[in-house]
Design a protein around this motif. Structure first.
Motif, PDB file in Angstrom:
ATOM      1  N   HIS A   1       0.824  -1.216   0.000  1.00  0.00           N
ATOM      2  CA  HIS A   1       0.000   0.000   0.000  1.00  0.00           C
ATOM      3  C   HIS A   1       0.861   1.270   0.000  1.00  0.00           C
ATOM      4  N   GLN A   2       1.757   1.366  -0.965  1.00  0.00           N
ATOM      5  CA  GLN A   2       2.580   2.559  -1.121  1.00  0.00           C
ATOM      6  C   GLN A   2       1.886   3.555  -2.052  1.00  0.00           C
ATOM      7  N   PRO A   3       2.177   4.857  -1.918  1.00  0.00           N
ATOM      8  CA  PRO A   3       1.491   5.865  -2.746  1.00  0.00           C
ATOM      9  C   PRO A   3       1.605   5.603  -4.246  1.00  0.00           C
ATOM     10  N   GLU A   4       2.738   5.051  -4.673  1.00  0.00           N
ATOM     11  CA  GLU A   4       2.950   4.842  -6.103  1.00  0.00           C
ATOM     12  C   GLU A   4       2.043   3.770  -6.706  1.00  0.00           C
ATOM     13  N   ILE A   5       1.380   2.987  -5.850  1.00  0.00           N
ATOM     14  CA  ILE A   5       0.520   1.928  -6.383  1.00  0.00           C
ATOM     15  C   ILE A   5      -0.617   2.505  -7.209  1.00  0.00           C
ATOM     16  N   HIS A   6      -1.031   3.721  -6.908  1.00  0.00           N
ATOM     17  CA  HIS A   6      -2.169   4.295  -7.616  1.00  0.00           C
ATOM     18  C   HIS A   6      -1.802   4.668  -9.049  1.00  0.00           C
ATOM     19  N   GLU A   7      -0.555   5.018  -9.268  1.00  0.00           N
ATOM     20  CA  GLU A   7      -0.094   5.245 -10.638  1.00  0.00           C
ATOM     21  C   GLU A   7      -0.095   3.933 -11.428  1.00  0.00           C
ATOM     22  N   ILE A   8       0.310   2.860 -10.773  1.00  0.00           N
ATOM     23  CA  ILE A   8       0.306   1.552 -11.434  1.00  0.00           C
ATOM     24  C   ILE A   8      -1.125   1.130 -11.762  1.00  0.00           C
ATOM     25  N   ALA A   9      -2.021   1.256 -10.776  1.00  0.00           N
ATOM     26  CA  ALA A   9      -3.427   0.920 -11.022  1.00  0.00           C
ATOM     27  C   ALA A   9      -4.005   1.786 -12.129  1.00  0.00           C
ATOM     28  N   GLY A  10      -3.609   3.054 -12.159  1.00  0.00           N
ATOM     29  CA  GLY A  10      -4.071   3.939 -13.224  1.00  0.00           C
ATOM     30  C   GLY A  10      -3.614   3.480 -14.591  1.00  0.00           C
ATOM     31  N   GLY A  11      -2.412   2.911 -14.659  1.00  0.00           N
ATOM     32  CA  GLY A  11      -1.937   2.362 -15.932  1.00  0.00           C
ATOM     33  C   GLY A  11      -2.766   1.167 -16.372  1.00  0.00           C
ATOM     34  N   PHE A  12      -3.092   0.288 -15.416  1.00  0.00           N
ATOM     35  CA  PHE A  12      -3.974  -0.838 -15.742  1.00  0.00           C
ATOM     36  C   PHE A  12      -5.323  -0.328 -16.261  1.00  0.00           C
ATOM     37  N   ARG A  13      -5.846   0.687 -15.583  1.00  0.00           N
ATOM     38  CA  ARG A  13      -7.153   1.226 -15.962  1.00  0.00           C
ATOM     39  C   ARG A  13      -7.110   1.837 -17.367  1.00  0.00           C
ATOM     40  N   ALA A  14      -6.054   2.578 -17.655  1.00  0.00           N
ATOM     41  CA  ALA A  14      -5.939   3.180 -18.986  1.00  0.00           C
ATOM     42  C   ALA A  14      -5.921   2.104 -20.064  1.00  0.00           C
ATOM     43  N   MET A  15      -5.210   1.015 -19.791  1.00  0.00           N
ATOM     44  CA  MET A  15      -5.164  -0.083 -20.752  1.00  0.00           C
ATOM     45  C   MET A  15      -6.558  -0.675 -20.941  1.00  0.00           C
ATOM     46  N   ALA A  16      -7.256  -0.943 -19.839  1.00  0.00           N
ATOM     47  CA  ALA A  16      -8.597  -1.517 -19.934  1.00  0.00           C
ATOM     48  C   ALA A  16      -9.546  -0.580 -20.670  1.00  0.00           C
ATOM     49  N   ASP A  17      -9.511   0.701 -20.328  1.00  0.00           N
ATOM     50  CA  ASP A  17     -10.425   1.667 -20.950  1.00  0.00           C
ATOM     51  C   ASP A  17     -10.183   1.809 -22.440  1.00  0.00           C
ATOM     52  N   SER A  18      -8.955   1.557 -22.875  1.00  0.00           N
ATOM     53  CA  SER A  18      -8.663   1.668 -24.308  1.00  0.00           C
ATOM     54  C   SER A  18      -9.356   0.577 -25.115  1.00  0.00           C
ATOM     55  N   TYR A  19      -9.855  -0.451 -24.437  1.00  0.00           N
ATOM     56  CA  TYR A  19     -10.576  -1.548 -25.104  1.00  0.00           C
ATOM     57  C   TYR A  19     -12.089  -1.438 -24.922  1.00  0.00           C
ATOM     58  N   GLY A  20     -12.568  -0.339 -24.378  1.00  0.00           N
ATOM     59  CA  GLY A  20     -14.006  -0.192 -24.175  1.00  0.00           C
ATOM     60  C   GLY A  20     -14.404  -0.587 -22.765  1.00  0.00           C
TER      61      GLY A  20
END
Length: 535
Positions: A245-264
């Protein structure tokens, strides 16, 4: 107690959906080796679709030495041969979509198997290009581990590698080496993994131990846990202040989300076992979106009494960020069975709770049969967490036993002895025995799921928590002109239903006790769904 609104606008598919978790080893064996597989799942899809769920989540199916039953991944872009191959996966995916269902895979980004080619290269020498893909450190001055971090499986989080003279980090088993998410090459490689499966047509991922994925710079010691007692297991000797639970985890999760959102409309569900205030941060914010559904496991540990659970529902709903959609979980491959924890009568009430709260529920295979606590003989224990820390009650095998389909040999699961024993009453507690029975747990689940589909107030409506009698939880679900009152008696005494003064009951849609007619109140261990109208 106040109304919580679902908001407005176009709704993604997963907000009205119900997710059904399948543990592939234990669902259906198609080739007689005692272990479930993809072809077996495909053969049982009509059953899954007939339940009334909307999406399937598969626990890991990737190539693995199975030190932790698939959560030690040796190839993120393949299929474990005991489950089938990519052709079998593509066939399964096609059949899932043909039935109007979605398919989620289990993504394991925190660690790989030590047999993954990446780690084999990483440990081959200190100057290998992939050395920094994992977390390596020199020994402490005394030659011991670099810090005091503890593994969730017991013992130190560090394993010494004599060939290179350093320790590598593993939050779980030593066969599960933690990846270094501070290395941009690791992030790029994992983006490729997500892209590979999205291109193949999967509808989303459940992300394993997301909160573990990045560690504090410098890897300082974790503070000791002042509340630690030996029966907690060694992982709780220290507080995971720096190892998760480090602050940088949210940037990583945001990257996953961006990838998912790019597929609809692809769904990301994050496994996050944290206090409520920390859990909510994984929804992200306007600048860095997070996962769509940070798993809400809090009902696992909540005391099973009406006051505590109603209080938590209110607290959880109030904590949600703007636009955050709730979700609820009562069973999984890592938790004791609902019926084993609560008994069958209250397991029925729990089913009604799970499937009538606002948000996306996740069901676990076999809970719809009311499978209870399964005693695993000592010589049949397979869970490494139990093997490494015996006698602490940490074993998960009891939740992973095979589905029982009928009363034939091996319960119709396999023609061979299953990899784990069946529940003791499998010959009477199976799908065939419960199919068509008015009193069966399976029938209750099917009726609950059918009501969710036919009543928008249950799937997408707002929720208003109501005052209630002792031992009772009451809330109203409403969408447009439709209003449903849910009353759940978590106690062993009959209770009254407190109907708001401006409402009147017009119909009883469902009771957890099918042999009982509605008489205006609640009997012991009963849940009710009532249709109400304004007076």
């Amino acid at each position: 107690m106040g109304e919580i609104s679902a908001g407005h606008g176009t709704r993604p598919w997963w907000e009205s959906a119900v997710i059904y978790q399948i543990y592939p080893r234990s669902f259906q064996d198609s080739n007689g080796d005692g272990i479930g597989d993809l072809a077996g799942i495909a053969a049982r899809l009509d059953y899954v679709a007939g339940l009334g769920v909307d999406a399937i989540w598969l626990s890991p199916i990737f190539p693995s030495p199975m030190a932790d039953f698939g959560y030690d991944v040796a190839d993120y872009c393949g299929v474990e041969p005991m489950f089938g191959d990519l052709a079998a996966f593509d066939a399964l995916l096609g059949q899932v979509h043909k039935r109007g269902l979605k398919l989620l895979l289990d993504f394991v980004p925190n660690h790989s198997s030590t047999e993954h080619p990446w780690f084999v290269e990483s440990r081959s020498s200190r100057d290998n290009p992939k050395r920094d893909w994992y977390v390596w450190r020199d020994p402490a001055p005394d030659g011991g581990p670099p810090n005091n971090w503890t593994s969730d499986m017991g013992g130190s989080s560090w394993e010494f590698d004599p060939a290179t003279g350093q320790y590598y980090l593993h939050a779980f088993l030593k066969e599960q080496a933690d990846l270094n998410w501070r290395n941009p090459e690791v992030r790029s490689a994992m983006d490729d993994v997500l892209r590979y499966w999205f291109d193949r047509g999967v509808d989303g991922f459940r992300i394993d131990v997301l909160w573990h994925c990045i560690k504090a710079e410098g890897l300082p010691d974790n503070p000791p846990n002042p509340a630690f007692t030996p029966d907690m297991g060694e992982k709780r000797k220290v507080l995971q202040q720096h190892s998760a639970h480090q602050p940088e985890i949210h940037e990583i999760a945001g990257g996953f989300r961006a990838m998912a959102d790019s597929y609809g409309e692809r769904l990301l569900v994050g496994e996050i076992c944290l206090p409520l205030d920390q859990l909510m941060t994984y929804y992200g914010n306007d600048k860095v979106p997070g996962v769509h559904l940070p798993f809400n496991f809090h009902l696992f540990e909540a005391p099973w009494n009406a006051e505590a659970i109603a209080g938590f529902i209110a607290e959880y709903e109030a904590a949600l960020p703007p636009g955050g959609w709730p979700n609820w979980v009562l069973g999984s491959h890592d938790a004791p069975r609902i019926a084993g924890r609560l008994g069958e009568a209250q397991a029925r009430v729990a089913a009604m709770l799970l499937l009538t709260l606002r948000g996306t529920p996740t069901l676990y295979q076999g809970d719809e049969l009311g499978i209870g606590k399964v005693a695993i003989p000592a010589d049949r224990i397979r869970d490494p967490q139990d093997v490494r820390q015996p006698g602490l009650g940490l074993g998960r095998d009891g939740a992973r036993t095979p589905m029982a389909w009928d009363d034939s040999a091996q319960a119709g699961f396999s023609t061979a002895e299953p990899w784990l024993p069946l529940h003791a009453d499998w010959s009477t507690r199976n799908v065939a025995a419960q199919d068509g029975s008015n009193t069966a747990m399976l029938t209750l689940y099917r009726r609950l799921l059918a009501l969710r589909r036919s009543h928008p107030a249950l799937s997408l409506g707002d929720i208003t928590l109501l005052s209630a009698e002792p031992d009772v939880i009451q809330y109203e679900r409403h969408q447009g002109d439709e209003r449903l009152l849910i009353a759940l008696n978590l106690g062993t005494q009959p209770r009254k239903i407190r109907v708001p003064a401006d409402r009147r009951i017009t119909d009883a849609l469902l009771t957890t006790i099918p042999s009982r007619g509605f008489d205006g109140g609640l009997t012991a261990n009963e849940g009710l769904i009532l249709k109400v109208e304004p007076r």
